[in-house]
Scaffold this motif. Structure first.
Motif, mmCIF file in Angstrom:
data_model
loop_
_atom_site.group_PDB
_atom_site.id
_atom_site.type_symbol
_atom_site.label_atom_id
_atom_site.label_comp_id
_atom_site.label_asym_id
_atom_site.label_seq_id
_atom_site.Cartn_x
_atom_site.Cartn_y
_atom_site.Cartn_z
ATOM 1 N N ASP A 41 -35.772 -46.381 0.083
ATOM 2 C CA ASP A 41 -34.602 -45.185 -0.012
ATOM 3 C C ASP A 41 -33.114 -46.064 -0.411
ATOM 4 O O ASP A 41 -32.209 -45.914 0.418
ATOM 5 N N GLY A 71 -31.818 -40.510 1.511
ATOM 6 C CA GLY A 71 -31.802 -39.818 2.872
ATOM 7 C C GLY A 71 -33.378 -39.702 2.901
ATOM 8 O O GLY A 71 -34.029 -39.884 1.897
ATOM 9 N N ALA A 93 -40.858 -46.701 9.311
ATOM 10 C CA ALA A 93 -41.158 -48.045 8.716
ATOM 11 C C ALA A 93 -41.023 -49.051 9.756
ATOM 12 O O ALA A 93 -41.174 -50.289 9.850
ATOM 13 N N ARG A 200 -37.451 -49.911 18.895
ATOM 14 C CA ARG A 200 -37.416 -50.518 17.754
ATOM 15 C C ARG A 200 -37.469 -51.923 17.828
ATOM 16 O O ARG A 200 -36.761 -52.569 18.450
ATOM 17 N N ARG A 211 -25.836 -37.144 13.245
ATOM 18 C CA ARG A 211 -26.783 -36.454 13.609
ATOM 19 C C ARG A 211 -26.294 -35.285 14.502
ATOM 20 O O ARG A 211 -27.226 -34.292 14.490
HETATM 21 N N1 UDP Z 1 -34.757 -43.770 6.587
HETATM 22 C C1 UDP Z 1 -34.948 -43.410 5.099
HETATM 23 N N2 UDP Z 1 -33.612 -43.287 4.633
HETATM 24 C C2 UDP Z 1 -32.500 -42.976 5.313
HETATM 25 C C3 UDP Z 1 -32.357 -43.321 7.094
HETATM 26 C C4 UDP Z 1 -33.645 -43.478 7.293
HETATM 27 O O1 UDP Z 1 -35.845 -43.766 4.681
HETATM 28 O O2 UDP Z 1 -31.408 -42.696 4.776
HETATM 29 C C5 UDP Z 1 -35.914 -44.196 7.266
HETATM 30 C C6 UDP Z 1 -35.904 -45.198 8.236
HETATM 31 O O3 UDP Z 1 -35.860 -46.455 7.212
HETATM 32 C C7 UDP Z 1 -37.011 -45.148 8.959
HETATM 33 C C8 UDP Z 1 -37.258 -43.759 9.315
HETATM 34 O O4 UDP Z 1 -36.569 -43.154 8.269
HETATM 35 O O5 UDP Z 1 -38.368 -45.565 8.455
HETATM 36 C C9 UDP Z 1 -36.690 -43.163 10.534
HETATM 37 O O6 UDP Z 1 -35.299 -43.862 10.798
HETATM 38 P P1 UDP Z 1 -34.767 -44.522 12.195
HETATM 39 O O7 UDP Z 1 -35.924 -45.309 12.815
HETATM 40 O O8 UDP Z 1 -33.509 -45.140 11.939
HETATM 41 O O9 UDP Z 1 -34.568 -43.209 12.843
HETATM 42 P P2 UDP Z 1 -34.653 -42.965 14.496
HETATM 43 O O10 UDP Z 1 -36.020 -43.589 14.872
HETATM 44 O O11 UDP Z 1 -33.738 -43.924 15.094
HETATM 45 O O12 UDP Z 1 -34.428 -41.560 14.860
#
Ligand code: UDP
Ligand code: MG
Length: 320
Positions: A41, A71, A93, A200, A211
């Motif tokens: 992305d 996004g 990821a 993480r 958010r």
């Molecule tokens: N992600 C994405 N685009 C974005 C923001 C996040 O593809 O603009 C992906 C990010 O790389 C990860 C997944 O969405 O693989 C979840 O994001 P993150 O782990 O930061 O979220 P959290 O676990 O903190 O809610």
């Protein structure tokens, strides 16, 4: 092909080798034919170069690169469009979701015949104040409002019957409410599985303070769309008409009072001295605005190319 794993990612270069190796290990052990679709992305940390390398080493790894950061929802949308597997699994990821869950998720879709199985991070390794507590609140509200009995709408780890991902359109920030989109599209058998969650390992979270603004707004759209998107006039028209009638009645009252006084040759108070005058004006204006909004929304939804999409689930001998 048995499984497509769709992974949206933004700047996750450190996690990718471990993630893809782990997925591959799980797939080999369970003898699944599979593909991994890595949707970059708009990363700027070299994720894409790595994806190109990985896909040369392993033909099951496929990459899509966005020109800029669009996004997570957009990533999922494009991944879904490409997916060939009978079961589609999404995961983050960042190694917070475990590929070890894949076989059981696959079994729940193929054998228990679920349309969608959502992961539930029952024991969650995220910051308590900024993530866990707000998300409990959103999930509770979403559960009440949508009638879908799952605990973790926004879990990145989910499994779908192929037909589901081909029938829904994830847009905006709606990845938080995919089970709702699936339910609208008529997929009712929505299940849940408790999944392992890790802290993480590399990199940082991509969802910051915004958010708190977007989450509730999206929840509002979800609620509103689920109730009224196909018939906006039933909401706006009803309240518009009611408001207008109240305004009109109040205007008639003010006018009638003046007339009665005049007929009786009394000195009538000026209409503009009465608070009802202003109330009636405002109510009539707001009423007609609501009505107009409903009318425009109605026209809009009638013109939508999606108004009748995905009606059909199965057919017999009729050709597609
Ligand atoms: N992600 C994405 N685009 C974005 C923001 C996040 O593809 O603009 C992906 C990010 O790389 C990860 C997944 O969405 O693989 C979840 O994001 P993150 O782990 O930061 O979220 P959290 O676990 O903190 O809610
Ligand atoms: Mg994460």
């Amino acid at each position: 092909m048995d499984i497509s794993v769709v992974v949206p990612l933004f700047n996750e270069v450190d996690s990718l080798p471990e993630l893809t190796a782990w997925i591959d290990r799980v797939m080999q052990t369970n003898h699944f034919t599979y593909e991994v679709i890595l949707v970059d992305d708009g990363s700027n940390d070299g994720s894409w170069d790595l994806i190109e390398q990985l896909s040369l080493q392993n033909p099951s790894i496929k990459g899509i690169k966005f020109r800029r950061n669009y996004g997570k929802s957009a990533g999922l949308y494009c991944g879904f469009a490409q997916a060939n597997g009978n079961v589609v699994i999404t995961m983050d990821a960042d190694l917070q979701d475990s590929p070890e869950e894949i076989p059981e998720l696959y079994r729940m879709i193929t054998e228990d015949k679920y349309d969608l199985v959502s992961g539930w991070k029952r024991k969650r390794y995220d910051p308590i104040l900024s993530k866990n507590i707000p998300s409990k609140f959103y999930n509770w509200t979403a559960r009440r409002m949508t009638g879908i009995k799952i605990h973790d709408f926004n879990c990145g780890l989910k499994a779908y019957r192929k037909q589901v991902v081909k029938s829904i359109e994830v847009y905006g920030d709606m990845h938080r409410y995919i089970p709702v989109l699936a339910k609208w599209a008529g997929f009712k058998k929505i299940g849940e599985k408790v999944v392992q969650h890790q802290e993480r390992k590399y990199g940082v979270t991509k969802f910051g303070i915004e958010r708190f603004i977007r989450g509730p707004l999206d929840l509002l759209s979800v609620i509103f769309i689920s109730k009224f998107s196909k018939r906006p006039m039933h909401f706006f028209g009803l309240y518009g008409t009611l408001t207008f009638i109240v305004g009109l009645a109040s205007a008639i009252w003010v006018g009638a009072e003046k007339l009665i006084h005049t007929f009786n040759n009394e000195l009538a108070p000026r209409i503009t001295d009465s608070p009802y005058f202003y109330l009636s004006l405002t109510a009539m204006i707001i009423g007609s605005q609501l009505f107009l909004a409903g009318f425009l929304a109605e026209l809009n939804s009638r013109n939508s190319s999606e108004r009748n999409s995905y009606l059909i689930d199965k057919r017999t001998s009729i050709q597609e």
